[in-house]
Scaffold this active site. Sequence first.
Site, PDB file in Angstrom:
ATOM      1  N   GLY A  46       0.879  -1.166   0.000  1.00 46.01           N
ATOM      2  CA  GLY A  46       0.000   0.000   0.000  1.00 46.01           C
ATOM      3  C   GLY A  46       0.913   1.212   0.000  1.00 46.01           C
ATOM      4  O   GLY A  46       1.811   1.309  -0.830  1.00 46.01           O
ATOM      5  N   GLU A  47       0.746   2.050   0.987  1.00 45.78           N
ATOM      6  CA  GLU A  47       1.622   3.218   1.101  1.00 45.78           C
ATOM      7  C   GLU A  47       2.097   3.231   2.537  1.00 45.78           C
ATOM      8  O   GLU A  47       1.294   3.335   3.462  1.00 45.78           O
ATOM      9  CB  GLU A  47       0.832   4.476   0.719  1.00 45.78           C
ATOM     10  CG  GLU A  47       1.702   5.593   0.178  1.00 45.78           C
ATOM     11  CD  GLU A  47       2.510   6.237   1.292  1.00 45.78           C
ATOM     12  OE1 GLU A  47       3.727   6.439   1.109  1.00 45.78           O
ATOM     13  OE2 GLU A  47       1.919   6.512   2.354  1.00 45.78           O
ATOM     14  N   SER A  48       3.410   3.122   2.728  1.00 45.11           N
ATOM     15  CA  SER A  48       3.896   2.816   4.074  1.00 45.11           C
ATOM     16  C   SER A  48       3.739   3.974   5.064  1.00 45.11           C
ATOM     17  O   SER A  48       3.672   3.746   6.270  1.00 45.11           O
ATOM     18  CB  SER A  48       5.334   2.316   4.024  1.00 45.11           C
ATOM     19  OG  SER A  48       6.168   3.276   3.437  1.00 45.11           O
ATOM     20  N   CYS A  75       6.075  -5.472   0.066  1.00 47.79           N
ATOM     21  CA  CYS A  75       6.198  -4.077  -0.379  1.00 47.79           C
ATOM     22  C   CYS A  75       6.094  -3.097   0.805  1.00 47.79           C
ATOM     23  O   CYS A  75       6.994  -3.081   1.632  1.00 47.79           O
ATOM     24  CB  CYS A  75       5.193  -3.806  -1.484  1.00 47.79           C
ATOM     25  SG  CYS A  75       5.733  -2.476  -2.541  1.00 47.79           S
ATOM     26  N   ARG A 101      12.984   3.216   0.079  1.00 47.23           N
ATOM     27  CA  ARG A 101      11.679   3.252  -0.581  1.00 47.23           C
ATOM     28  C   ARG A 101      11.815   3.701  -2.035  1.00 47.23           C
ATOM     29  O   ARG A 101      12.738   4.405  -2.385  1.00 47.23           O
ATOM     30  CB  ARG A 101      10.760   4.214   0.172  1.00 47.23           C
ATOM     31  CG  ARG A 101      10.481   3.746   1.585  1.00 47.23           C
ATOM     32  CD  ARG A 101       9.695   4.772   2.369  1.00 47.23           C
ATOM     33  NE  ARG A 101       8.393   5.047   1.762  1.00 47.23           N
ATOM     34  CZ  ARG A 101       7.582   6.023   2.168  1.00 47.23           C
ATOM     35  NH1 ARG A 101       7.950   6.795   3.160  1.00 47.23           N
ATOM     36  NH2 ARG A 101       6.430   6.199   1.583  1.00 47.23           N
ATOM     37  N   ILE A 129       5.655  -2.615  -7.688  1.00 47.23           N
ATOM     38  CA  ILE A 129       4.925  -1.355  -7.880  1.00 47.23           C
ATOM     39  C   ILE A 129       5.498  -0.307  -6.939  1.00 47.23           C
ATOM     40  O   ILE A 129       5.361  -0.419  -5.723  1.00 47.23           O
ATOM     41  CB  ILE A 129       3.417  -1.539  -7.589  1.00 47.23           C
ATOM     42  CG1 ILE A 129       2.836  -2.664  -8.455  1.00 47.23           C
ATOM     43  CG2 ILE A 129       2.659  -0.224  -7.833  1.00 47.23           C
ATOM     44  CD1 ILE A 129       1.441  -3.093  -8.051  1.00 47.23           C
ATOM     45  N   ARG A 130       6.171   0.684  -7.512  1.00 49.74           N
ATOM     46  CA  ARG A 130       6.864   1.695  -6.688  1.00 49.74           C
ATOM     47  C   ARG A 130       7.537   0.994  -5.494  1.00 49.74           C
ATOM     48  O   ARG A 130       7.390   1.391  -4.334  1.00 49.74           O
ATOM     49  CB  ARG A 130       5.897   2.784  -6.220  1.00 49.74           C
ATOM     50  CG  ARG A 130       5.378   3.621  -7.401  1.00 49.74           C
ATOM     51  CD  ARG A 130       4.505   4.783  -6.981  1.00 49.74           C
ATOM     52  NE  ARG A 130       5.185   5.696  -6.042  1.00 49.74           N
ATOM     53  CZ  ARG A 130       6.158   6.531  -6.376  1.00 49.74           C
ATOM     54  NH1 ARG A 130       6.610   6.573  -7.617  1.00 49.74           N
ATOM     55  NH2 ARG A 130       6.689   7.326  -5.488  1.00 49.74           N
ATOM     56  N   HIS A 165       4.810  -7.912  -5.021  1.00 47.15           N
ATOM     57  CA  HIS A 165       3.422  -8.250  -4.670  1.00 47.15           C
ATOM     58  C   HIS A 165       3.055  -9.628  -5.194  1.00 47.15           C
ATOM     59  O   HIS A 165       2.460  -9.734  -6.272  1.00 47.15           O
ATOM     60  CB  HIS A 165       2.467  -7.234  -5.317  1.00 47.15           C
ATOM     61  CG  HIS A 165       2.487  -5.891  -4.695  1.00 47.15           C
ATOM     62  ND1 HIS A 165       1.645  -5.521  -3.679  1.00 47.15           N
ATOM     63  CD2 HIS A 165       3.266  -4.815  -4.946  1.00 47.15           C
ATOM     64  CE1 HIS A 165       1.888  -4.269  -3.328  1.00 47.15           C
ATOM     65  NE2 HIS A 165       2.872  -3.821  -4.082  1.00 47.15           N
ATOM     66  N   GLU A 167       0.711 -11.450  -4.270  1.00 44.97           N
ATOM     67  CA  GLU A 167      -0.755 -11.622  -4.226  1.00 44.97           C
ATOM     68  C   GLU A 167      -1.452 -11.112  -5.485  1.00 44.97           C
ATOM     69  O   GLU A 167      -2.620 -11.393  -5.693  1.00 44.97           O
ATOM     70  CB  GLU A 167      -1.316 -10.944  -2.968  1.00 44.97           C
ATOM     71  CG  GLU A 167      -1.470  -9.433  -3.012  1.00 44.97           C
ATOM     72  CD  GLU A 167      -0.165  -8.649  -2.895  1.00 44.97           C
ATOM     73  OE1 GLU A 167       0.924  -9.257  -2.815  1.00 44.97           O
ATOM     74  OE2 GLU A 167      -0.243  -7.402  -2.898  1.00 44.97           O
TER      75      GLU A 167
HETATM   76  N1  GLN Z   1       6.029   3.084  -2.509  1.00 47.07           N
HETATM   77  C1  GLN Z   1       5.296   2.622  -1.392  1.00 47.07           C
HETATM   78  C2  GLN Z   1       5.912   3.083  -0.080  1.00 47.07           C
HETATM   79  O1  GLN Z   1       7.024   3.514  -0.039  1.00 47.07           O
HETATM   80  C3  GLN Z   1       5.189   1.107  -1.381  1.00 47.07           C
HETATM   81  C4  GLN Z   1       4.468   0.657  -2.609  1.00 47.07           C
HETATM   82  C5  GLN Z   1       3.726  -0.624  -2.482  1.00 47.07           C
HETATM   83  O2  GLN Z   1       3.443  -1.164  -1.398  1.00 47.07           O
HETATM   84  N2  GLN Z   1       3.316  -1.105  -3.624  1.00 47.07           N
HETATM   85  O3  GLN Z   1       5.266   3.010   0.908  1.00 47.07           O
END
Ligand code: GLN
Length: 191
Positions: A46-48, A75, A101, A129-130, A165, A167
């Site tokens: 997600g987004e940490s 991730c 990150r 993904i990122r 990921h 999943e």
């Molecule tokens: N870029 C996100 C972060 O730094 C992580 C991305 C992800 O979980 N797909 O939190």
Amino acid sequence: MKIGVLALQGAVREHIRHIELSGHEGVAVKRVEQLNEIDGLILPGGESTTLRRLMNLYGFKEALQQSTLPMFGTCAGLIVMAKHIAGEEGYLDKLNITVERNSFGRQVDSFESELDVKGIAKDIEGVFIRAPHIAEIHEGVELLSTVGEKIVAVQEGQYLGVSFHPELTDDYRVTQYFIDHIVKSALTETV
Ligand code: GLN
């Protein structure tokens, strides 16, 4: 076995699907009390920054810091499990690593790669993904996979962390490894 997926943010349903495909029961974990009912926990991507904020708010930071439950972070989930986060404070301190990150550059925000993951398989589908990468591993941590020079999967005892990921594909072998090897051996050790 009963495996929880931290359900504050991210791909919760997809992780539950992989747990079920592995032949186990998956539950969405929204309250700290539920940690007592599970054998292992998956921390999704997600987004940490948001994830850490929500974990603080719902009491998961302290609860998980004190917990010895087997954990698997993907991730953003890997980022929160790290002892050191480059340029920021570490969070749960489960994996003795330094993560960076968003480390695959803007041009390749997301990509897929076939990964050789030690002890699991040589052809794991990795969706990035990122994604973060593991810049350093410290004492006690085992390297499981790399993309080029960058480390993307590690294990330290009952803790597993990957930059990608699993999943989001149909390839559930990493989740199955977490449950059938890591969670299972943690259970037999404590019996
Ligand atoms: N870029 C996100 C972060 O730094 C992580 C991305 C992800 O979980 N797909 O939190």
